[in-house]
Write an enzyme that holds these catalytic residues in place. Structure first.
Site, PDB file in Angstrom:
ATOM      1  N   ASP A   1       0.832  -1.208   0.000  1.00  0.00           N
ATOM      2  CA  ASP A   1       0.000   0.000   0.000  1.00  0.00           C
ATOM      3  C   ASP A   1       0.869   1.262   0.000  1.00  0.00           C
ATOM      4  O   ASP A   1       1.972   1.259   0.540  1.00  0.00           O
ATOM      5  CB  ASP A   1      -0.891  -0.017   1.250  1.00  0.00           C
ATOM      6  CG  ASP A   1      -2.037   0.982   1.157  1.00  0.00           C
ATOM      7  OD1 ASP A   1      -2.254   1.559   0.062  1.00  0.00           O
ATOM      8  OD2 ASP A   1      -2.706   1.200   2.179  1.00  0.00           O
TER       9      ASP A   1
ATOM     10  N   HIS B   1       3.444   3.475  -8.807  1.00  0.00           N
ATOM     11  CA  HIS B   1       3.231   2.053  -9.101  1.00  0.00           C
ATOM     12  C   HIS B   1       4.482   1.441  -9.735  1.00  0.00           C
ATOM     13  O   HIS B   1       4.840   0.304  -9.435  1.00  0.00           O
ATOM     14  CB  HIS B   1       2.024   1.876 -10.029  1.00  0.00           C
ATOM     15  CG  HIS B   1       0.711   2.261  -9.382  1.00  0.00           C
ATOM     16  ND1 HIS B   1       0.373   1.879  -8.108  1.00  0.00           N
ATOM     17  CD2 HIS B   1      -0.344   3.001  -9.834  1.00  0.00           C
ATOM     18  CE1 HIS B   1      -0.832   2.361  -7.803  1.00  0.00           C
ATOM     19  NE2 HIS B   1      -1.273   3.047  -8.834  1.00  0.00           N
TER      20      HIS B   1
ATOM     21  N   LEU C   1      11.002 -20.636  -3.786  1.00  0.00           N
ATOM     22  CA  LEU C   1       9.922 -19.784  -3.290  1.00  0.00           C
ATOM     23  C   LEU C   1       8.653 -19.943  -4.148  1.00  0.00           C
ATOM     24  O   LEU C   1       8.744 -19.974  -5.379  1.00  0.00           O
ATOM     25  CB  LEU C   1      10.375 -18.316  -3.368  1.00  0.00           C
ATOM     26  CG  LEU C   1       9.312 -17.259  -3.062  1.00  0.00           C
ATOM     27  CD1 LEU C   1       9.034 -17.175  -1.578  1.00  0.00           C
ATOM     28  CD2 LEU C   1       9.745 -15.883  -3.593  1.00  0.00           C
TER      29      LEU C   1
HETATM   30  C1  FPP Z   1      -1.425   0.432  -3.443  1.00  0.00           C
HETATM   31  O1  FPP Z   1      -1.053   1.729  -3.696  1.00  0.00           O
HETATM   32  C2  FPP Z   1      -1.023  -0.549  -4.414  1.00  0.00           C
HETATM   33  C3  FPP Z   1      -1.806  -1.101  -5.406  1.00  0.00           C
HETATM   34  C4  FPP Z   1      -3.109  -0.595  -5.835  1.00  0.00           C
HETATM   35  C5  FPP Z   1      -1.402  -2.291  -6.095  1.00  0.00           C
HETATM   36  C6  FPP Z   1       0.006  -2.714  -5.924  1.00  0.00           C
HETATM   37  C7  FPP Z   1       0.661  -2.554  -7.189  1.00  0.00           C
HETATM   38  C8  FPP Z   1       1.980  -2.557  -7.398  1.00  0.00           C
HETATM   39  C9  FPP Z   1       3.012  -2.795  -6.362  1.00  0.00           C
HETATM   40  C10 FPP Z   1       2.469  -2.269  -8.738  1.00  0.00           C
HETATM   41  C11 FPP Z   1       1.940  -3.238  -9.721  1.00  0.00           C
HETATM   42  C12 FPP Z   1       2.568  -4.558  -9.580  1.00  0.00           C
HETATM   43  C13 FPP Z   1       2.080  -5.591 -10.246  1.00  0.00           C
HETATM   44  C14 FPP Z   1       2.810  -6.902 -10.253  1.00  0.00           C
HETATM   45  C15 FPP Z   1       0.809  -5.445 -10.947  1.00  0.00           C
HETATM   46  P1  FPP Z   1      -2.201   2.809  -3.724  1.00  0.00           P
HETATM   47  O2  FPP Z   1      -2.341   3.242  -5.131  1.00  0.00           O
HETATM   48  O3  FPP Z   1      -3.443   2.275  -3.103  1.00  0.00           O
HETATM   49  O4  FPP Z   1      -1.574   3.923  -2.827  1.00  0.00           O
HETATM   50  P2  FPP Z   1      -2.364   5.047  -2.042  1.00  0.00           P
HETATM   51  O5  FPP Z   1      -3.247   4.352  -1.041  1.00  0.00           O
HETATM   52  O6  FPP Z   1      -1.274   5.835  -1.414  1.00  0.00           O
HETATM   53  O7  FPP Z   1      -3.148   5.839  -3.062  1.00  0.00           O
END
Ligand code: FPP
Length: 260
Positions: free
Chosen positions: A28, A45, A139
Site C-alpha cells: 500500500d 506504481h 519460493l
Molecule cells: C497500493 O497503492 C497498491 C496497489 C493498488 C497495487 C500494488 C501494485 C503494485 C506494487 C504495482 C503493480 C505490480 C504488479 C505486479 C501489478 P495505492 O495506489 O493504493 O496507494 P495510495 O493508497 O497511497 O493511493
C-alpha cells in the site's frame, strides 16, 4: 496448514529466530509516495514494481517458502480507467520482463483471484507464468490479482453447493477443510505473517479466511520504499509474537515442539 514454522523455515546465517513459512504483503501507499514527490501515481506504481522485485529477492535469500502479494483487488476496478490500465500494463510488463529470471531462481508462480473480466492477453500471461514455473521447488510467489477474499469464499461456496446438488457431497460432511480445499489457496499453507505498508491497519479483503491466525505487522513506510531491511524488521517483530492458535500458552509451545 501453515500454523507453525517447520525446519524448512529456519532462518539463514546471521539472523535470529525462525522465519515464517508464508508471508502475505498488502503493498500500500504507491499513490501517496508519488503525491509526496509531486509525481504521477503511475510513477508510484512503477517504483512499487521495483520494490516487489527487491522483496522477492529478499524472500528467496531469507528462505521464506511462500510470498503472497496483493497486486490488484476486486475493488481496484473502481479507480479511474487510466490507472486501471496502468496497473494492467505494469503486470504484463512484470511478467514479460521478469518471468525468465523468476524461473531461473526456481520460483514457482501461482495466481489467485478471478480470471473473469480480465483481458485475454493478461489471462494468457498469468497462465504462461504458472505453466512455466509449475515444477519449481524454491519460493512460491502467489500473485493475488483481481482477488477479493469475499469473492473467493463465494466462489468456493458455489462450487460446494454444486457438488451437494449433484449428490456428490452430503451437507453434513462440509467441514472447515472442505471450504479450505475449495479456495484458490487450496494447496497453500495459511499465512503466518501479513505485512501492510503505509500505516493503514486493515485487511481490505485480502486472504480473509486464511488469515484467521496470522500475525499482523503494519509499517509506516510507503510500498515503493520497501526493501530487505523493512522485510527483516517485520520478521523480527514476528519472532517476538507468541502464537497460541486459540489454545493456551503451554499448548502453543507443544504445537511448535511437535512440528520441529
Ligand atoms: C497500493 O497503492 C497498491 C496497489 C493498488 C497495487 C500494488 C501494485 C503494485 C506494487 C504495482 C503493480 C505490480 C504488479 C505486479 C501489478 P495505492 O495506489 O493504493 O496507494 P495510495 O493508497 O497511497 O493511493
Amino acid at each position: 496448514m501453515g500454523h507453525v514454522t517447520d525446519r524448512d523455515g529456519e532462518r539463514q546465517a546471521g539472523a535470529a529466530g525462525p522465519v515464517p513459512a508464508h508471508v502475505g504483503i498488502i503493498m500500500d501507499g504507491n499513490g501517496r509516495w508519488a503525491a509526496a514527490r509531486g509525481l504521477p501515481r503511475l510513477e508510484g506504481h512503477r517504483r512499487g514494481v521495483e520494490a516487489l522485485r527487491r522483496t522477492i529477492r529478499a524472500a528467496i535469500e531469507l528462505n521464506i517458502r511462500f510470498l503472497t502479494v496483493y497486486s490488484f483487488s476486486t475493488e481496484n476496478w473502481s479507480r479511474p480507467a487510466a490507472e486501471v490500465d496502468d496497473l494492467m500494463f505494469l503486470l504484463k510488463r512484470f511478467i514479460r520482463n521478469d518471468l525468465a529470471d523468476l524461473h531461473r531462481n526456481d520460483v514457482r508462480v501461482k495466481v489467485i483471484g478471478m480470471r473473469d473480466g480480465l483481458k485475454p492477453d493478461i489471462v494468457g500471461l498469468l497462465h504462461e507464468a504458472e505453466e512455466l514455473t509449475a515444477g519449481n521447488r524454491g519460493l512460491t510467489l502467489v500473485v493475488a490479482f483481481n482477488y477479493g477474499g469475499r469473492q473467493e469464499l463465494a466462489s468456493a461456496v458455489r462450487r460446494i453447493a454444486e457438488r451437494v446438488r449433484a449428490g456428490l457431497l452430503d451437507p453434513e460432511a462440509v467441514t472447515v477443510e472442505t471450504i479450505a480445499d475449495h479456495l484458490d489457496t487450496a494447496a497453500i499453507p495459511d499465512p503466518d505473517l501479513i505485512v501492510r505498508t503505509s500505516g493503514e491497519q486493515r485487511l481490505s479483503n485480502f486472504l480473509m479466511w486464511q488469515s484467521a491466525y496470522s500475525e499482523f505487522v503494519f509499517l509506516p513506510g510507503h510500498w515503493p520504499d520497501f526493501d530487505r531491511a523493512a522485510l527483516e524488521s517485520a520478521l523480527a517483530d514476528f519472532t517476538t509474537r507468541e502464537r497460541r492458535f486459540g489454545g493456551s500458552q503451554a499448548e502453543a509451545a507443544l504445537q511448535v515442539k511437535t512440528a520441529l
